[in-house]
Write a protein that holds these residues in place. Structure first.
Motif, PDB file in Angstrom:
ATOM      1  N   UNK A   1       0.836  -1.209   0.000  1.00 50.45           N
ATOM      2  CA  UNK A   1       0.000   0.000   0.000  1.00 50.45           C
ATOM      3  C   UNK A   1       0.865   1.250   0.000  1.00 50.45           C
ATOM      4  N   UNK A   2       1.910   1.253   0.826  1.00 51.40           N
ATOM      5  CA  UNK A   2       2.821   2.403   0.861  1.00 51.40           C
ATOM      6  C   UNK A   2       3.499   2.602  -0.493  1.00 51.40           C
ATOM      7  N   UNK A   3       3.886   1.507  -1.154  1.00 51.46           N
ATOM      8  CA  UNK A   3       4.492   1.606  -2.476  1.00 51.46           C
ATOM      9  C   UNK A   3       3.545   2.188  -3.507  1.00 51.46           C
ATOM     10  N   UNK A   4       2.277   1.795  -3.437  1.00 47.94           N
ATOM     11  CA  UNK A   4       1.287   2.344  -4.369  1.00 47.94           C
ATOM     12  C   UNK A   4       1.091   3.834  -4.123  1.00 47.94           C
ATOM     13  N   UNK A   5       1.028   4.234  -2.846  1.00 48.34           N
ATOM     14  CA  UNK A   5       0.863   5.665  -2.534  1.00 48.34           C
ATOM     15  C   UNK A   5       2.066   6.458  -3.022  1.00 48.34           C
ATOM     16  N   UNK A   6       3.266   5.940  -2.770  1.00 46.68           N
ATOM     17  CA  UNK A   6       4.483   6.631  -3.243  1.00 46.68           C
ATOM     18  C   UNK A   6       4.490   6.682  -4.768  1.00 46.68           C
ATOM     19  N   UNK A   7       4.070   5.590  -5.402  1.00 54.03           N
ATOM     20  CA  UNK A   7       3.982   5.572  -6.861  1.00 54.03           C
ATOM     21  C   UNK A   7       3.003   6.603  -7.392  1.00 54.03           C
ATOM     22  N   UNK A   8       1.889   6.773  -6.704  1.00 56.22           N
ATOM     23  CA  UNK A   8       0.919   7.791  -7.131  1.00 56.22           C
ATOM     24  C   UNK A   8       1.495   9.194  -6.963  1.00 56.22           C
ATOM     25  N   UNK A   9       2.283   9.398  -5.912  1.00 61.00           N
ATOM     26  CA  UNK A   9       2.921  10.707  -5.719  1.00 61.00           C
ATOM     27  C   UNK A   9       3.897  10.989  -6.861  1.00 61.00           C
ATOM     28  N   UNK A  10       4.662   9.965  -7.249  1.00 63.48           N
ATOM     29  CA  UNK A  10       5.623  10.127  -8.350  1.00 63.48           C
ATOM     30  C   UNK A  10       4.981   9.938  -9.718  1.00 63.48           C
ATOM     31  N   UNK A  11       3.685   9.648  -9.738  1.00 64.58           N
ATOM     32  CA  UNK A  11       2.924   9.409 -10.955  1.00 64.58           C
ATOM     33  C   UNK A  11       3.453   8.218 -11.747  1.00 64.58           C
ATOM     34  N   UNK A  12       3.935   7.218 -11.014  1.00 63.11           N
ATOM     35  CA  UNK A  12       4.404   5.983 -11.630  1.00 63.11           C
ATOM     36  C   UNK A  12       4.206   4.864 -10.603  1.00 63.11           C
ATOM     37  N   UNK A  13       3.067   4.175 -10.672  1.00 65.33           N
ATOM     38  CA  UNK A  13       2.731   3.161  -9.677  1.00 65.33           C
ATOM     39  C   UNK A  13       3.720   2.004  -9.713  1.00 65.33           C
ATOM     40  N   UNK A  14       4.187   1.630 -10.897  1.00 67.57           N
ATOM     41  CA  UNK A  14       5.138   0.518 -10.990  1.00 67.57           C
ATOM     42  C   UNK A  14       6.441   0.831 -10.268  1.00 67.57           C
ATOM     43  N   UNK A  15       6.891   2.065 -10.322  1.00 64.49           N
ATOM     44  CA  UNK A  15       8.094   2.456  -9.584  1.00 64.49           C
ATOM     45  C   UNK A  15       7.857   2.316  -8.084  1.00 64.49           C
ATOM     46  N   UNK A  16       6.701   2.732  -7.618  1.00 64.98           N
ATOM     47  CA  UNK A  16       6.374   2.587  -6.199  1.00 64.98           C
ATOM     48  C   UNK A  16       6.330   1.137  -5.766  1.00 64.98           C
ATOM     49  N   UNK A  17       5.748   0.281  -6.592  1.00 68.33           N
ATOM     50  CA  UNK A  17       5.693  -1.144  -6.266  1.00 68.33           C
ATOM     51  C   UNK A  17       7.082  -1.749  -6.273  1.00 68.33           C
ATOM     52  N   UNK A  18       7.923  -1.350  -7.208  1.00 71.40           N
ATOM     53  CA  UNK A  18       9.303  -1.842  -7.255  1.00 71.40           C
ATOM     54  C   UNK A  18      10.071  -1.416  -6.008  1.00 71.40           C
ATOM     55  N   UNK A  19       9.945  -0.160  -5.607  1.00 68.34           N
ATOM     56  CA  UNK A  19      10.620   0.306  -4.392  1.00 68.34           C
ATOM     57  C   UNK A  19      10.107  -0.441  -3.164  1.00 68.34           C
ATOM     58  N   UNK A  20       8.803  -0.676  -3.095  1.00 64.97           N
ATOM     59  CA  UNK A  20       8.235  -1.426  -1.976  1.00 64.97           C
ATOM     60  C   UNK A  20       8.770  -2.856  -1.951  1.00 64.97           C
ATOM     61  N   UNK A  21       8.930  -3.466  -3.115  1.00 67.99           N
ATOM     62  CA  UNK A  21       9.454  -4.831  -3.184  1.00 67.99           C
ATOM     63  C   UNK A  21      10.907  -4.890  -2.711  1.00 67.99           C
ATOM     64  N   UNK A  22      11.692  -3.883  -3.060  1.00 68.54           N
ATOM     65  CA  UNK A  22      13.095  -3.846  -2.622  1.00 68.54           C
ATOM     66  C   UNK A  22      13.177  -3.683  -1.106  1.00 68.54           C
ATOM     67  N   UNK A  23      12.367  -2.782  -0.566  1.00 72.30           N
ATOM     68  CA  UNK A  23      12.345  -2.582   0.891  1.00 72.30           C
ATOM     69  C   UNK A  23      11.852  -3.846   1.585  1.00 72.30           C
ATOM     70  N   UNK A  24      10.832  -4.495   1.028  1.00 77.69           N
ATOM     71  CA  UNK A  24      10.300  -5.713   1.619  1.00 77.69           C
ATOM     72  C   UNK A  24      11.348  -6.816   1.637  1.00 77.69           C
ATOM     73  N   UNK A  25      12.099  -6.946   0.567  1.00 75.01           N
ATOM     74  CA  UNK A  25      13.126  -7.981   0.503  1.00 75.01           C
ATOM     75  C   UNK A  25      14.176  -7.768   1.586  1.00 75.01           C
ATOM     76  N   UNK A  26      14.613  -6.524   1.769  1.00 72.90           N
ATOM     77  CA  UNK A  26      15.572  -6.228   2.838  1.00 72.90           C
ATOM     78  C   UNK A  26      14.994  -6.525   4.209  1.00 72.90           C
TER      79      UNK A  26
END
Length: 65
Positions: A16-41
């Motif tokens: 959810x946080x990744x989607x919100x960040x993606x909406x802020x940057x106007x690129x939902x896929x980027x937000x999901x990718x960043x969330x996936x990287x943080x989740x993996x760590x």
């Protein structure tokens, strides 16, 4: 709270946080990718801590996160 519940809540929260960040940057896929990287760590650190391997920086046991 069980481990499975904690993992699910953190995963859902990061998604959810990744989607919100993606909406802020106007690129939902980027937000999901960043969330996936943080989740993996987080997941690697969580499982390491659970296995009592956190902080081990020894050649016989590998390196710490």
């Amino acid at each position: 709270m069980s481990r499975r519940t904690l993992r699910f809540l953190v995963t859902a929260g990061l998604l959810i946080l990744g989607i919100v960040i993606g909406l802020i940057f106007q690129n939902v896929w980027l937000g999901i990718l960043l969330a996936a990287i943080v989740w993996l760590g987080w997941f690697i650190g969580y499982e390491s801590r659970r296995g009592r391997n956190a902080g081990v920086n020894d050649e016989d046991h590998g390196i710490e996160l």
